[in-house]
Motif scaffolding. Structure first.
Motif, mmCIF file in Angstrom:
data_model
loop_
_atom_site.group_PDB
_atom_site.id
_atom_site.type_symbol
_atom_site.label_atom_id
_atom_site.label_comp_id
_atom_site.label_asym_id
_atom_site.label_seq_id
_atom_site.Cartn_x
_atom_site.Cartn_y
_atom_site.Cartn_z
ATOM 1 N N ILE A 27 5.524 -1.023 1.647
ATOM 2 C CA ILE A 27 4.764 -2.206 1.992
ATOM 3 C C ILE A 27 4.930 -3.271 1.130
ATOM 4 C CG2 ILE A 27 2.665 -0.441 2.663
ATOM 5 C CD1 ILE A 27 2.936 -2.285 -0.794
ATOM 6 N N MET A 28 4.305 -4.440 1.532
ATOM 7 C CA MET A 28 4.630 -5.577 0.698
ATOM 8 C C MET A 28 3.413 -6.687 0.643
ATOM 9 S SD MET A 28 6.839 -7.991 2.920
ATOM 10 C CE MET A 28 6.170 -9.349 1.649
ATOM 11 N N SER A 93 6.603 -1.778 -2.231
ATOM 12 C CA SER A 93 6.705 -0.745 -2.764
ATOM 13 C C SER A 93 8.180 0.234 -2.640
ATOM 14 C CB SER A 93 5.476 0.396 -2.301
ATOM 15 O OG SER A 93 5.989 0.606 -0.995
ATOM 16 N N HIS A 94 8.543 1.024 -3.401
ATOM 17 C CA HIS A 94 9.442 1.882 -3.390
ATOM 18 C C HIS A 94 8.903 3.226 -3.271
ATOM 19 C CE1 HIS A 94 13.281 -0.630 -4.737
ATOM 20 N NE2 HIS A 94 12.541 -1.191 -3.659
ATOM 21 N N PRO A 95 8.784 4.013 -2.292
ATOM 22 C CA PRO A 95 8.097 5.618 -2.360
ATOM 23 C C PRO A 95 9.071 6.567 -2.448
ATOM 24 C CG PRO A 95 7.845 4.372 0.062
ATOM 25 C CD PRO A 95 8.485 3.094 -0.857
ATOM 26 N N HIS A 96 8.969 7.226 -3.356
ATOM 27 C CA HIS A 96 10.065 8.230 -3.554
ATOM 28 C C HIS A 96 11.272 7.759 -4.283
ATOM 29 C CE1 HIS A 96 7.320 11.376 -2.178
ATOM 30 N NE2 HIS A 96 7.114 10.760 -0.806
ATOM 31 N N ILE A 97 11.588 6.730 -4.504
ATOM 32 C CA ILE A 97 12.973 6.385 -4.906
ATOM 33 C C ILE A 97 12.663 5.362 -6.316
ATOM 34 C CG2 ILE A 97 13.917 6.227 -2.887
ATOM 35 C CD1 ILE A 97 13.771 3.215 -2.643
ATOM 36 N N THR A 98 13.920 5.137 -6.763
ATOM 37 C CA THR A 98 13.879 4.333 -8.175
ATOM 38 C C THR A 98 13.092 3.058 -8.130
ATOM 39 O OG1 THR A 98 15.312 3.340 -9.893
ATOM 40 C CG2 THR A 98 15.892 3.389 -7.604
ATOM 41 N N VAL A 99 12.576 2.565 -9.164
ATOM 42 C CA VAL A 99 11.848 1.610 -9.335
ATOM 43 C C VAL A 99 12.792 0.206 -9.160
ATOM 44 C CG1 VAL A 99 12.136 1.013 -11.604
ATOM 45 C CG2 VAL A 99 10.135 -0.024 -10.407
ATOM 46 N N TRP A 100 14.035 0.322 -9.325
ATOM 47 C CA TRP A 100 15.099 -0.756 -9.473
ATOM 48 C C TRP A 100 15.304 -1.388 -8.116
ATOM 49 C CZ3 TRP A 100 14.252 -1.790 -14.163
ATOM 50 C CH2 TRP A 100 14.276 -0.505 -14.915
#
Length: 265
Positions: A27-28, A93-100
């Motif tokens: 999402i954004m 958002s980054h669902p289920h993956i690294t924040v980078w």
């Protein structure tokens, strides 16, 4: 050069709730705030939740129309609070993956920085699982992009959570309550695209599309609307308790002031 970003707790709540609305696609939204005169600090005071142009698990897009609408909203807020507010960044958002940030994120960030060197990106990594953790965790990072040779790299920006801006509390809660409506509009648009104008489509496909939309709307009610309502009711209860305590304190102080006045006279 941008060194630090301040994010109010209300805006953090809006962005986090938006990020937790789905664990299948990103999402954004855009961030509204102000850049201080020395150019070293951005104070983010509000956010704008955007409808996704296309539901994708690994990327998001901002249309020119959405950017214009956010700019107009920033101008309206600036007039309301008497502060030089504008669009200062974006979040996703980054669902289920690294924040980078990914290379796509860095390219998007670089594009906006060419128009505004202080423009900032914030990522909310959600639904992260760790064997040592009892529940999924959330991570947040704030970044800008810079060129390192022929490649783009991230530069982390210090992120500080601050107390709420009281003049914009109502605005931020209105944004939060818009989230279920925006998510429903996305589902309606997806349903419309799936159905199309094909009137000879077989009944099984039609029923399937209806069922998918019904399940999606049920998810919005169960996972977004109901928890949001419970949170707002709980917050209202706490505020009423605080208000009652403040009124009692006010009465005590007024009583002391009256006694002191009587003694002096």
């Amino acid at each position: 050069m941008l060194q630090k970003v301040q994010l109010s707790t209300d805006v953090t709540l809006v962005c986090t709730q938006h990020a937790l609305s789905t664990e299948k696609e990103e999402i954004m939204g855009l961030l509204i705030g102000e850049v201080h005169n020395d150019g070293t600090l951005v104070s983010i005071v509000s956010s704008v939740i955007l409808r996704r142009l296309d539901k994708k698990p690994d990327r998001v897009e901002i249309s020119e129309e959405q950017l214009v609408q956010a700019t107009l909203r920033a101008e309206e807020l600036a007039t309301e609070v008497g502060r030089p507010l504008r669009v200062v960044g974006w979040y996703h958002s980054h669902p289920h993956i690294t924040v980078w940030p990914s290379h796509v994120d860095l390219a998007t960030q670089s594009m906006y920085q060419r128009m505004d060197p202080t423009f900032v990106g914030i990522i909310f990594a959600v639904f992260l699982t760790d064997q040592s953790a009892k529940a999924p965790s959330i991570q947040i990072t704030c970044f800008q992009s810079f060129n390192e040779g022929s490649t783009q790299s991230r530069r982390e920006i210090e992120l500080e959570l601050t107390s709420n801006n009281k003049s914009l509390t109502l605005n931020n809660f209105e944004i939060l309550t818009q989230l279920p409506t925006i998510l429903k509009e996305e589902e309606d648009e997806a349903y419309k695209n799936d159905v199309g104008d094909n009137e000879v489509d077989d009944i099984i496909n039609k029923q399937h599309n209806v069922a998918v939309r019904t399940i999606a709307i049920g998810h919005i009610v169960e996972k977004i609307s109901r928890p949001m309502l419970e949170t707002l009711v709980a917050r209202n209860t706490i505020n009423n308790i605080r208000l009652k305590a403040l009124k009692k304190k006010h009465q005590e102080l007024m009583s002391k002031l009256e006694n002191t006045t009587n003694i002096q006279s």
